[in-house]
Design a protein around this motif. Sequence first.
Motif, PDB file in Angstrom:
ATOM      1  N   ILE A   1       8.262   3.345  22.517  1.00  0.00           N
ATOM      2  CA  ILE A   1       9.054   4.580  22.443  1.00  0.00           C
ATOM      3  C   ILE A   1      10.532   4.266  22.218  1.00  0.00           C
ATOM      4  N   GLU A   2      11.011   3.226  22.902  1.00  0.00           N
ATOM      5  CA  GLU A   2      12.455   2.944  22.825  1.00  0.00           C
ATOM      6  C   GLU A   2      12.833   2.048  21.646  1.00  0.00           C
ATOM      7  N   GLN A   3      11.946   1.134  21.302  1.00  0.00           N
ATOM      8  CA  GLN A   3      12.214   0.264  20.146  1.00  0.00           C
ATOM      9  C   GLN A   3      11.007   0.272  19.219  1.00  0.00           C
ATOM     10  N   PRO A   4      10.731   1.431  18.643  1.00  0.00           N
ATOM     11  CA  PRO A   4       9.488   1.545  17.869  1.00  0.00           C
ATOM     12  C   PRO A   4       9.398   0.550  16.710  1.00  0.00           C
ATOM     13  N   ASP A   5      10.504   0.277  16.059  1.00  0.00           N
ATOM     14  CA  ASP A   5      10.424  -0.623  14.903  1.00  0.00           C
ATOM     15  C   ASP A   5       9.989  -2.023  15.323  1.00  0.00           C
ATOM     16  N   THR A   6      10.520  -2.478  16.453  1.00  0.00           N
ATOM     17  CA  THR A   6      10.130  -3.806  16.943  1.00  0.00           C
ATOM     18  C   THR A   6       8.661  -3.791  17.336  1.00  0.00           C
ATOM     19  N   PHE A   7       8.290  -2.754  18.083  1.00  0.00           N
ATOM     20  CA  PHE A   7       6.902  -2.668  18.540  1.00  0.00           C
ATOM     21  C   PHE A   7       5.931  -2.665  17.360  1.00  0.00           C
ATOM     22  N   TRP A   8       6.179  -1.758  16.401  1.00  0.00           N
ATOM     23  CA  TRP A   8       5.209  -1.605  15.311  1.00  0.00           C
ATOM     24  C   TRP A   8       5.202  -2.810  14.373  1.00  0.00           C
TER      25      TRP A   8
ATOM     26  N   THR B   1       1.895  -7.007  12.310  1.00  0.00           N
ATOM     27  CA  THR B   1       1.754  -8.398  11.897  1.00  0.00           C
ATOM     28  C   THR B   1       0.546  -9.027  12.573  1.00  0.00           C
ATOM     29  N   ARG B   2       0.336  -8.623  13.820  1.00  0.00           N
ATOM     30  CA  ARG B   2      -0.735  -9.234  14.592  1.00  0.00           C
ATOM     31  C   ARG B   2      -2.120  -8.722  14.188  1.00  0.00           C
ATOM     32  N   PHE B   3      -2.241  -7.442  13.884  1.00  0.00           N
ATOM     33  CA  PHE B   3      -3.576  -6.866  13.690  1.00  0.00           C
ATOM     34  C   PHE B   3      -4.014  -6.737  12.234  1.00  0.00           C
ATOM     35  N   VAL B   4      -3.057  -6.773  11.313  1.00  0.00           N
ATOM     36  CA  VAL B   4      -3.403  -6.499   9.913  1.00  0.00           C
ATOM     37  C   VAL B   4      -2.822  -7.593   9.017  1.00  0.00           C
ATOM     38  N   ASP B   5      -3.568  -7.972   7.978  1.00  0.00           N
ATOM     39  CA  ASP B   5      -3.053  -8.905   6.965  1.00  0.00           C
ATOM     40  C   ASP B   5      -2.486  -8.105   5.797  1.00  0.00           C
ATOM     41  N   TRP B   6      -1.281  -8.418   5.417  1.00  0.00           N
ATOM     42  CA  TRP B   6      -0.604  -7.685   4.337  1.00  0.00           C
ATOM     43  C   TRP B   6      -0.508  -8.561   3.099  1.00  0.00           C
TER      44      TRP B   6
ATOM     45  N   GLN C   1       1.596  -7.743   0.712  1.00  0.00           N
ATOM     46  CA  GLN C   1       3.039  -7.684   0.451  1.00  0.00           C
ATOM     47  C   GLN C   1       3.669  -7.017   1.672  1.00  0.00           C
ATOM     48  N   PRO C   2       4.756  -7.574   2.200  1.00  0.00           N
ATOM     49  CA  PRO C   2       5.332  -7.005   3.422  1.00  0.00           C
ATOM     50  C   PRO C   2       5.964  -5.638   3.176  1.00  0.00           C
ATOM     51  N   TRP C   3       6.120  -4.863   4.221  1.00  0.00           N
ATOM     52  CA  TRP C   3       6.763  -3.549   4.100  1.00  0.00           C
ATOM     53  C   TRP C   3       8.276  -3.731   4.051  1.00  0.00           C
ATOM     54  N   SER C   4       8.956  -2.727   3.495  1.00  0.00           N
ATOM     55  CA  SER C   4      10.425  -2.797   3.455  1.00  0.00           C
ATOM     56  C   SER C   4      11.010  -1.977   4.600  1.00  0.00           C
ATOM     57  N   LYS C   5      10.220  -1.014   5.085  1.00  0.00           N
ATOM     58  CA  LYS C   5      10.694  -0.177   6.178  1.00  0.00           C
ATOM     59  C   LYS C   5       9.477   0.220   7.012  1.00  0.00           C
ATOM     60  N   ILE C   6       9.651   0.245   8.348  1.00  0.00           N
ATOM     61  CA  ILE C   6       8.501   0.551   9.198  1.00  0.00           C
ATOM     62  C   ILE C   6       8.039   1.996   9.023  1.00  0.00           C
TER      63      ILE C   6
ATOM     64  N   PRO D   1      -0.767   8.598  27.609  1.00  0.00           N
ATOM     65  CA  PRO D   1      -0.669   8.389  26.156  1.00  0.00           C
ATOM     66  C   PRO D   1      -0.752   6.922  25.753  1.00  0.00           C
ATOM     67  N   PHE D   2      -1.303   6.695  24.583  1.00  0.00           N
ATOM     68  CA  PHE D   2      -1.362   5.357  23.998  1.00  0.00           C
ATOM     69  C   PHE D   2       0.028   4.995  23.464  1.00  0.00           C
ATOM     70  N   PHE D   3       0.190   3.749  23.089  1.00  0.00           N
ATOM     71  CA  PHE D   3       1.486   3.265  22.603  1.00  0.00           C
ATOM     72  C   PHE D   3       1.998   4.100  21.432  1.00  0.00           C
ATOM     73  N   GLY D   4       3.259   4.456  21.505  1.00  0.00           N
ATOM     74  CA  GLY D   4       3.893   5.186  20.407  1.00  0.00           C
ATOM     75  C   GLY D   4       3.600   6.670  20.394  1.00  0.00           C
ATOM     76  N   VAL D   5       2.795   7.143  21.347  1.00  0.00           N
ATOM     77  CA  VAL D   5       2.393   8.551  21.345  1.00  0.00           C
ATOM     78  C   VAL D   5       3.226   9.305  22.377  1.00  0.00           C
ATOM     79  N   GLU D   6       3.848  10.380  21.924  1.00  0.00           N
ATOM     80  CA  GLU D   6       4.687  11.154  22.833  1.00  0.00           C
ATOM     81  C   GLU D   6       4.162  12.583  22.938  1.00  0.00           C
ATOM     82  N   PRO D   7       3.229  12.818  23.860  1.00  0.00           N
ATOM     83  CA  PRO D   7       2.687  14.166  24.009  1.00  0.00           C
ATOM     84  C   PRO D   7       3.658  15.055  24.776  1.00  0.00           C
TER      85      PRO D   7
END
Length: 646
Positions: A32-39, A44-49, A51-56, A437-443
């Motif tokens: 919630i506080e540092q979503p870009d770092t979290f995501w 990176t950990r769960f998915v193989d890319w 080509q990397p993303w330019s913005k989260i 709530p799960f991570f990143g979810v703000e109900p």
Amino acid sequence: MYEIEQHKVSEAARRDTHLDADGYERLYRQSIEQPDTFWAEQATRFVDWMQPWSKIHESNMDKGEAAWFIDGKLNVSANCIDRHLAKRADQTAIIWEGDDPSEDRHISYRELHQQVCRLANVLKARGVKKGDRVCLYMPMIPEAAFAMLACTRIGAVHSVVFGGFSPDALRDRIQNAECRVVITADEGVRGGKSIPLKQNVDKALADCPDVHTVVTVKRTGADIPWHEHRDVWCHEACAAVSDVCEPEPMDSEDPLFILYTSGSTGKPKGVLHTTGGYLLSTALTHHYVFDYHEGEVYWCTADVGWVTGHSYIVYGPLCNGATTLMFEGVPTYPNASRCWDIVDKHKVNIFYTAPTAIRALMALGDEPVKSTSRASLRLLGSVGEPINPEAWEWYYHVVGDSRCPVVDTWWQTETGSILIAPLPGATDLKPGSATRPFFGVEPALYDNDGNELHGVADGNLVIKRSWPSQIRTVYGDNQRFIDTYFSTYKGVYFTGDGARRDEDGYYWITGRVDDVLNISGHRIGTAEVESALVLHDAVAEAAVVGCPHDIKGQAIYAYVMPMHNATPSDELLADLKVYVSEQVGAFAKPDFIQWAPGLPKTRSGKIMRRILRKIACDELDTLGDTSTLSDPTVVDELIEHRLNRG
Ligand code: WTA
């Protein structure tokens, strides 16, 4: 209150979980506080890319716009298959258990790769290109997963239509998504009965002239009609193509699939999900909510025709390199121990099902459960509707031998992945609550005027910030998408559900606040059943509401006003029920039909469903004000002739 209210997670269950309570708090706060770092870390950990993303991420919650992992490229089938080959080519990816207990199959990741590549090449050979829509009308056989993954491999967008839908419903969905290719099977098999899938496709296609190819899997070998140029056998076509097919690099925001779901008005909506965010969210939730550990056998009993089957039979588990079990049959065939026999046979560790199945099995007593071992079980999950505490307790104590945490997972077709659920080992459980709530979810909870409610409260459940597997649009109707989800309350996603938040910040979902019914975990719009009823010659008007049902959660109660020249009779009633099954599907058949001389309407002509709901539910003391009706006497008449549901 129930004795179990503060289930401290047992030491046995806590031992190896991915997270403890502090771990959950830390990660949630970061999300919630540092979503870009979290995501960035999770993606990176769960998915193989490729080509990397330019913005989260970028979003506009006023218009429902969301984009995740912008400019990133990936392929879903490569993530679910290819990248596992180095380490686990011979591990079972899919265990298939047939309707007949003597039939099963184990499909390794290596075999999955070959099958998916072949089917992808068949689709290519029939002209399917990136972005084209392919309709899947399949029974619960591994080929359903092969077909989904084959589409993702070449960038085609699948639209899976549940095999219980009627030919008419199938036709509407094929037309709406403009599919030109359909993949099906000769027949499906469930509970010892066969379902004429190919025949239904043939009927549907009478009005779909653009469909040029039907790929049919041979499941039973039944005699079926054949259209020479249009129809191909899956096994023959697959044998004729290569088993190598390079995965298409897809943009993170390219469409992945369309899945139709019911709303409170009009025709079903084609919920569109995109690639990167959806895959990450399903993998992440599968890992944490089910606390999946390498080598475990995981079984979700859903049908691939619904979102639970998409996210938690196919995409989440396979992205994590899991062994996922797919069951063709029903929980009570050939007997009431079937689920637990399967658990013992395949040493299932994680079992995920719907409250309606739990209640149906509970009604058959403890013996069919107790006669099995279930020693392999470690975790139980629930999804699709509110689970009543009695069913929760039975699930926990009898099925799980008071040893396995129960994760009650709240989410929707539109959310793509689980948004509210406990994490085993991290969240203390309360029977009947989907908890936190799960991570990143703000109900949040809003009152009907759009004011946010704080602390302990009861209100309409909304989600305040974008999450990766968020619905991107309603296929072909973006305005309807905005109107349905982002207009009721400004700047937030409206779920259509009501919920209560308790003193611990736990959420208790109370059910839909709109005209959507939840029958045995199947979502059905009252409008869909009503429009099916009024198509019948003998029906002038119809209004449909839900009423409580011990096993199904809700039952369908219909008020039908006959045409002036029609005679209400038991035969006509039976006819109407069959008619709805034909129009929509057997799962939408009304349980109760009451003849109505008229329907309660406001002076402006709007049907007062609130009153009809109260009559159907036998809640006559809280009927409320009927004086604003154009003809209040209609209500007395309906009450007098209300049906006995006992
Ligand atoms: C309901 C199924 C209470 C809810 C994944 C939601 C639930 C609708 C739960 C979505 C739960 C789902 N507790 N209610 N754990 N899970 N629901 O789109 O009303 O088929 O809006 O997705 O099911 O149904 P859908």
